[in-house]
Design a protein around this motif. Structure first.
Motif, short mmCIF file in Angstrom:
data_model
loop_
_atom_site.label_atom_id
_atom_site.label_comp_id
_atom_site.label_asym_id
_atom_site.label_seq_id
_atom_site.Cartn_x
_atom_site.Cartn_y
_atom_site.Cartn_z
N ALA A 1 0.81 -1.22 0.00
CA ALA A 1 0.00 0.00 0.00
C ALA A 1 0.84 1.27 0.00
O ALA A 1 0.30 2.37 -0.15
N GLY A 2 2.16 1.13 0.16
CA GLY A 2 3.04 2.31 0.19
C GLY A 2 2.93 3.10 1.48
O GLY A 2 3.17 4.31 1.49
N ILE A 3 2.58 2.43 2.58
CA ILE A 3 2.40 3.10 3.87
C ILE A 3 3.64 2.88 4.72
O ILE A 3 4.03 1.74 4.98
N PRO A 4 4.30 3.95 5.19
CA PRO A 4 5.46 3.77 6.07
C PRO A 4 5.05 3.18 7.42
O PRO A 4 3.93 3.44 7.89
N PHE A 5 5.93 2.40 8.02
CA PHE A 5 5.58 1.78 9.30
C PHE A 5 6.85 1.50 10.09
O PHE A 5 7.95 1.40 9.54
N ASP A 6 6.65 1.36 11.38
CA ASP A 6 7.73 0.97 12.29
C ASP A 6 7.71 -0.55 12.39
O ASP A 6 6.69 -1.12 12.80
N PRO A 7 8.80 -1.26 12.02
CA PRO A 7 8.79 -2.73 12.07
C PRO A 7 8.44 -3.28 13.44
O PRO A 7 7.88 -4.38 13.54
N ASP A 8 8.76 -2.53 14.50
CA ASP A 8 8.45 -3.00 15.84
C ASP A 8 7.01 -2.72 16.25
O ASP A 8 6.47 -3.38 17.15
N GLN A 9 6.37 -1.74 15.60
CA GLN A 9 4.99 -1.39 15.92
C GLN A 9 4.23 -1.05 14.63
O GLN A 9 3.81 0.09 14.42
#
Length: 321
Positions: free
Chosen positions: A152-160
């Motif tokens: 989806a091209g959404i940035p995210f924190d791998p831990d959260q």
């Protein structure tokens, strides 16, 4: 990769199912006809509503199909709804989907492979299939969200990965439901209702609950409407209150630019008072609203990551330059 809890739902292609899908997206709510034991104390972080592929096949065949996936962040967990909310509930005047939860649209993903080349685990994909053979009842599954968020091209924190920045997600609106031919330019949001008489009953009921709450705490309440709903004074204290009401879940609300700027002004003390799951009796004149669940945010200041622009002001180029 970290696993998150998903609610997997298959949405059929019937006119009624697609209309309910549009309404769920538009009002940021979803529901099931029954409560299942696995819903008790469950706090899903994401939901996938899938449409376009028939679930009445064996798993081996299902995994060779593609589907349109609507990815949501789940807000607030499951609750027992009391208000008629979907079009067929209104038409039949009964609760059909009492087991509910709030959904915040993150991304619409088309032609997604349901097998190993796609972003779903086999267990996650099969949960969608099984939902389709069980009256659309949601199936809970633990699955990493990272591949879906990347697609989806959404940035995210791998831990959260569940802490999705709303302002960085594309989102989608009801007009984008598969098969929708002509956009109807509808608004969206937990507070929006198309029937103006129903909308008025909901707004007035939410304001009355808020007024009663503040008056019980010794505030003098003045109803304004604009630039905010309630002005509350108590001695030398002054507090401004934005009030929102809905028959659906407490997921998100529509705000004007002025409402956001007013809440962010350091000279103002602003509260947000949201009443969800409001029941409306449309047989009376005027309509009668009752009940509801209150979400109360004191000292409210909307953060950038919790805001997503729905409209833009476009400055036209100067053709004389």
């Amino acid at each position: 990769m970290k696993s998150s809890m998903f609610v997997m739902v298959h949405v059929g292609q019937s006119t009624e199912s697609q209309r309910n899908l549009e309404h769920g997206i538009e009002t940021l709510s979803w529901g099931f006809p029954d409560k299942k034991p696995e819903y008790d104390d469950a706090r899903p972080e994401f939901a996938l509503l899938a449409t376009g592929a028939s679930p009445r096949v064996q798993l081996e065949d299902w995994l060779h199909k593609t589907a349109t996936l609507y990815l949501f962040q789940v807000r607030g967990g499951f609750y027992e709804g009391q208000a008629w909310h979907w079009p067929d509930e209104e038409a039949e005047r009964r609760l059909k989907y009492p087991q509910r939860f709030g959904i915040e649209p993150l991304a619409k993903l088309e032609n997604v492979p349901l097998g190993p080349t796609g972003p779903l685990t086999e267990a996650g994909s099969d949960a969608i299939r099984r939902s389709g053979t069980d009256r659309g009842m949601g199936k809970l599954v633990q699955m990493p969200a990272q591949r879906l968020l990347e697609l989806a091209g959404i940035p995210f924190d791998p831990d959260q990965p569940e802490d999705v920045p709303l302002d960085k997600s594309p989102g989608f609106i009801a007009e984008q439901v598969a098969g929708e031919k002509k956009p109807r330019h509808r608004r969206r949001g937990a507070g929006y209702v198309s029937d103006p008489k129903k909308r008025k009953a909901i707004e007035e009921h939410a304001e009355q609950l808020a007024t009663t709450h503040y008056e019980a705490q010794g505030w003098t309440v003045e109803k304004l409407g604009k630039p905010y709903d309630l002005r509350c004074t108590r001695g030398t204290e002054e507090r401004h209150v934005e009030v929102k009401g809905t028959t659906g879940a407490a997921t998100s609300v529509e705000l004007t630019v002025n409402e956001v700027l007013h809440a962010r002004d350091k000279h103002n003390t602003v509260d947000l008072y949201v009443v969800s799951d409001i029941r409306v009796d449309t047989t009376t004149d005027p309509y009668t609203a009752s009940g509801g669940t209150v979400s109360h945010y004191t000292g409210w200041e909307p953060a950038d990551e919790d805001l997503r622009p729905r409209k833009y002001e476009y400055r036209l180029p100067d053709l004389t330059a």
